[in-house]
Scaffold this motif. Sequence first.
Motif, PDB file in Angstrom:
ATOM      1  N   ILE A 216       0.716  -1.189  -0.123  1.00 11.99           N
ATOM      2  CA  ILE A 216       0.023   0.092  -0.083  1.00 11.99           C
ATOM      3  C   ILE A 216       1.088   1.265  -0.193  1.00 11.99           C
ATOM      4  O   ILE A 216       1.706   1.493   0.714  1.00 11.99           O
ATOM      5  CB  ILE A 216      -0.823  -0.068   1.220  1.00 11.99           C
ATOM      6  N   PRO A 217       0.881   1.911  -1.020  1.00  7.42           N
ATOM      7  CA  PRO A 217       1.637   3.155  -1.087  1.00  7.42           C
ATOM      8  C   PRO A 217       1.210   4.241  -0.133  1.00  7.42           C
ATOM      9  O   PRO A 217       0.186   4.557   0.298  1.00  7.42           O
ATOM     10  CB  PRO A 217       1.503   3.754  -2.347  1.00  7.42           C
ATOM     11  N   CYS A 218       2.244   4.884   0.693  1.00  4.86           N
ATOM     12  CA  CYS A 218       1.990   6.001   1.441  1.00  4.86           C
ATOM     13  C   CYS A 218       2.326   7.387   0.782  1.00  4.86           C
ATOM     14  O   CYS A 218       3.452   7.668   0.353  1.00  4.86           O
ATOM     15  CB  CYS A 218       2.845   5.992   2.711  1.00  4.86           C
ATOM     16  N   ILE A 219       1.139   8.244   0.493  1.00  5.95           N
ATOM     17  CA  ILE A 219       1.322   9.454  -0.446  1.00  5.95           C
ATOM     18  C   ILE A 219       1.334  10.674   0.521  1.00  5.95           C
ATOM     19  O   ILE A 219       0.374  10.815   1.354  1.00  5.95           O
ATOM     20  CB  ILE A 219       0.227   9.356  -1.190  1.00  5.95           C
ATOM     21  N   SER A 220       2.091  11.475   0.207  1.00  5.68           N
ATOM     22  CA  SER A 220       2.355  12.791   0.834  1.00  5.68           C
ATOM     23  C   SER A 220       0.999  13.693   0.874  1.00  5.68           C
ATOM     24  O   SER A 220       0.433  13.779  -0.361  1.00  5.68           O
ATOM     25  CB  SER A 220       3.624  13.661   0.311  1.00  5.68           C
ATOM     26  N   SER A 221       0.427  14.363   1.787  1.00  4.51           N
ATOM     27  CA  SER A 221      -0.611  15.148   1.797  1.00  4.51           C
ATOM     28  C   SER A 221      -0.374  16.445   0.986  1.00  4.51           C
ATOM     29  O   SER A 221      -1.046  17.288   0.671  1.00  4.51           O
ATOM     30  CB  SER A 221      -1.097  15.303   2.916  1.00  4.51           C
ATOM     31  N   ARG A 222       1.033  16.894   1.060  1.00  5.23           N
ATOM     32  CA  ARG A 222       1.381  18.044   0.625  1.00  5.23           C
ATOM     33  C   ARG A 222       1.715  18.316  -0.836  1.00  5.23           C
ATOM     34  O   ARG A 222       1.465  18.930  -1.510  1.00  5.23           O
ATOM     35  CB  ARG A 222       2.844  18.556   1.386  1.00  5.23           C
ATOM     36  N   ASN A 223       2.675  17.266  -1.292  1.00 12.06           N
ATOM     37  CA  ASN A 223       3.032  17.257  -2.959  1.00 12.06           C
ATOM     38  C   ASN A 223       2.756  16.031  -3.553  1.00 12.06           C
ATOM     39  O   ASN A 223       3.122  15.711  -4.778  1.00 12.06           O
ATOM     40  CB  ASN A 223       4.554  17.465  -3.011  1.00 12.06           C
ATOM     41  N   LYS A 224       1.752  15.026  -2.842  1.00 15.75           N
ATOM     42  CA  LYS A 224       1.478  13.781  -3.610  1.00 15.75           C
ATOM     43  C   LYS A 224       2.484  12.889  -3.996  1.00 15.75           C
ATOM     44  O   LYS A 224       2.269  11.899  -4.685  1.00 15.75           O
ATOM     45  CB  LYS A 224       0.258  14.447  -4.693  1.00 15.75           C
ATOM     46  N   GLU A 225       3.602  12.944  -3.428  1.00 14.17           N
ATOM     47  CA  GLU A 225       4.798  12.225  -3.982  1.00 14.17           C
ATOM     48  C   GLU A 225       4.735  11.020  -2.799  1.00 14.17           C
ATOM     49  O   GLU A 225       4.180  10.936  -1.639  1.00 14.17           O
ATOM     50  CB  GLU A 225       6.254  12.965  -3.669  1.00 14.17           C
ATOM     51  N   ALA A 226       5.252   9.966  -3.237  1.00 11.74           N
ATOM     52  CA  ALA A 226       5.189   8.807  -2.311  1.00 11.74           C
ATOM     53  C   ALA A 226       6.091   8.791  -1.389  1.00 11.74           C
ATOM     54  O   ALA A 226       7.449   9.188  -1.361  1.00 11.74           O
ATOM     55  CB  ALA A 226       5.464   7.583  -3.333  1.00 11.74           C
ATOM     56  N   LEU A 227       5.912   8.603   0.006  1.00  9.20           N
ATOM     57  CA  LEU A 227       6.773   8.768   1.078  1.00  9.20           C
ATOM     58  C   LEU A 227       7.315   7.023   1.412  1.00  9.20           C
ATOM     59  O   LEU A 227       8.327   6.911   2.005  1.00  9.20           O
ATOM     60  CB  LEU A 227       5.993   9.232   2.167  1.00  9.20           C
ATOM     61  N   GLY A 228       6.773   6.080   0.779  1.00  5.24           N
ATOM     62  CA  GLY A 228       6.987   4.621   1.256  1.00  5.24           C
ATOM     63  C   GLY A 228       5.921   3.724   1.113  1.00  5.24           C
ATOM     64  O   GLY A 228       4.936   4.135   0.492  1.00  5.24           O
ATOM     65  N   THR A 229       5.916   2.539   1.587  1.00  2.61           N
ATOM     66  CA  THR A 229       4.930   1.558   1.354  1.00  2.61           C
ATOM     67  C   THR A 229       4.706   0.809   2.697  1.00  2.61           C
ATOM     68  O   THR A 229       5.626   0.567   3.508  1.00  2.61           O
ATOM     69  CB  THR A 229       5.431   0.621   0.324  1.00  2.61           C
ATOM     70  N   LEU A 230       3.382   0.450   2.778  1.00  2.00           N
ATOM     71  CA  LEU A 230       3.095  -0.514   3.671  1.00  2.00           C
ATOM     72  C   LEU A 230       3.131  -1.689   3.166  1.00  2.00           C
ATOM     73  O   LEU A 230       2.182  -2.056   2.290  1.00  2.00           O
ATOM     74  CB  LEU A 230       1.963  -0.056   4.496  1.00  2.00           C
ATOM     75  N   CYS A 231       4.046  -2.923   3.396  1.00  2.00           N
ATOM     76  CA  CYS A 231       4.089  -4.045   3.105  1.00  2.00           C
ATOM     77  C   CYS A 231       3.531  -5.114   3.450  1.00  2.00           C
ATOM     78  O   CYS A 231       4.062  -5.545   4.846  1.00  2.00           O
ATOM     79  CB  CYS A 231       5.416  -4.399   2.417  1.00  2.00           C
ATOM     80  N   ILE A 232       2.766  -6.188   3.051  1.00  7.39           N
ATOM     81  CA  ILE A 232       1.922  -7.274   4.020  1.00  7.39           C
ATOM     82  C   ILE A 232       2.488  -8.464   3.359  1.00  7.39           C
ATOM     83  O   ILE A 232       2.034  -8.720   2.097  1.00  7.39           O
ATOM     84  CB  ILE A 232       0.470  -7.172   3.965  1.00  7.39           C
ATOM     85  N   TYR A 233       3.137  -9.366   3.911  1.00 13.21           N
ATOM     86  CA  TYR A 233       3.665 -10.649   3.451  1.00 13.21           C
ATOM     87  C   TYR A 233       2.869 -11.678   4.101  1.00 13.21           C
ATOM     88  O   TYR A 233       2.312 -11.826   5.152  1.00 13.21           O
ATOM     89  CB  TYR A 233       5.039 -10.976   4.113  1.00 13.21           C
TER      90      TYR A 233
END
Length: 335
Positions: A141-158
Motif C-alpha cells: 500500500i503506497p503512502c502518499i504525501s498530503s503536501r506534494n502527492k509524492e510517495a513517502l514509502g509503502t506498507l507491505c504485507i507478507y
Amino acid sequence: MNSSTSSHNTPPLNSVLALEFSGTWLAQQTAVVESIASDRALSESLTRIAQLAESLLVHARVTIHLYDSETGLLTTGAAPSMPDSYRQKVNNIELTDKMGSCGPAIFSGKPAVCRDTNSDPRWEVFKDTIKEYDIRASWSIPCISSRNKEALGTLCIYWDESRTPREQELEMMVNVTQLFRIAVERHRTKILQQRQLALIEAAVEGIAFLEDDCFVYLNSAYVKMFGYETYRQLKGRSWDCCLDPSRIQHFQHHVLTKLMETNAWQGQTTAKRCDGSLFAMDISLTRIPESNCWVLVCRDVSDRERTEQELRDSRQLLRQIIDHLPQFIGWKDQN
C-alpha cells in the motif's frame, strides 16, 4: 444447534472484520498517535504502526519501507516480525516500477497485489529473498504525501500462503497507512525545523520572532547584541525594551502603521542595550499575514556609523586646510 440457527447467529465475515477493526483500531491508534505526538524516534512510531497492521491481519507479517524520491532508494523503516537479516538484505534498494510489490505501488500511487510471488515476474529479482523468508504473497500500500502527492514509502504485507486481499482488509490497511503518512510528515517537518533553527542560530544578524509585540524566540546573536546572557531574559517581554525610549513613539506611529499596510519595513533606528547604552541598528521587520506574528532581523551598525562620522570629520578638516591654502590650489568634491 442446527445449521440454519448457526448461520443466523454468526455474523458475516465483513461484520466480524468491522468489529475487530473498530475495537483494535481505536485502542492501538491512540497508542500510535501518542507515540507520534511525543516526538519519539520515527522507527519506534513505524514499528507500532506495523504491529497495529499485524494485529488486524492475523498471520500476516508487515514491513514499512521509506522511499527517497531524490535518490530512488527504498529503505526499511520497520519490520517487527522479520529477522534482522531481512532488514540488512532489503535495504537501500534502487527501485523500479517492475520490482516486487513496492515498486508498482510507489510508481503508480495505488495498492499493488501479488497473489503468488513464485509465479510473478516482478518478484524474480527477489527470488532468493522470498525463498529464505517464505514470502508467498505480498500486498503493498503506497503512502502518499498530503503536501506534494509524492510517495513517502509503502506498507507491505507478507503471507506464507498464496492469497489476495478482501475489500475490507485493503480498506483497513489504507487507514493504517494514514498513520504512516502522519508519522513521516511530522518527522520530516521536525528535521526541516531543526535545520532552519541551526541556520538561524548560525546567523551573524540578530533574529527574533514576536507574537502580540512580545518576544517568543531570539537567536544567540540577538541576545549577545543587546548585552544579555540568555534569551530567557527577553522572552515574553515587549520588543520596545530594546529601543531607545525616545524612538518608541515614532516607531509606534510611523513604522508599525506602515508595517500593517505593507507587511514589511526596513530602516535604521537607535537601539538600547541591557546596560542602557545606545547604538545604531539596521532593522528589518516582516509581518506574517493574517496573524499577530513578526520576524525581526537586526544588525549593529555602530561601527559603520563611527567610521562614516570619522570620514565626514576628516573631509571637513581637509576642507578647512584647503580653504587656507593659496587660491591656485583648487578643491573638487568627488561626491
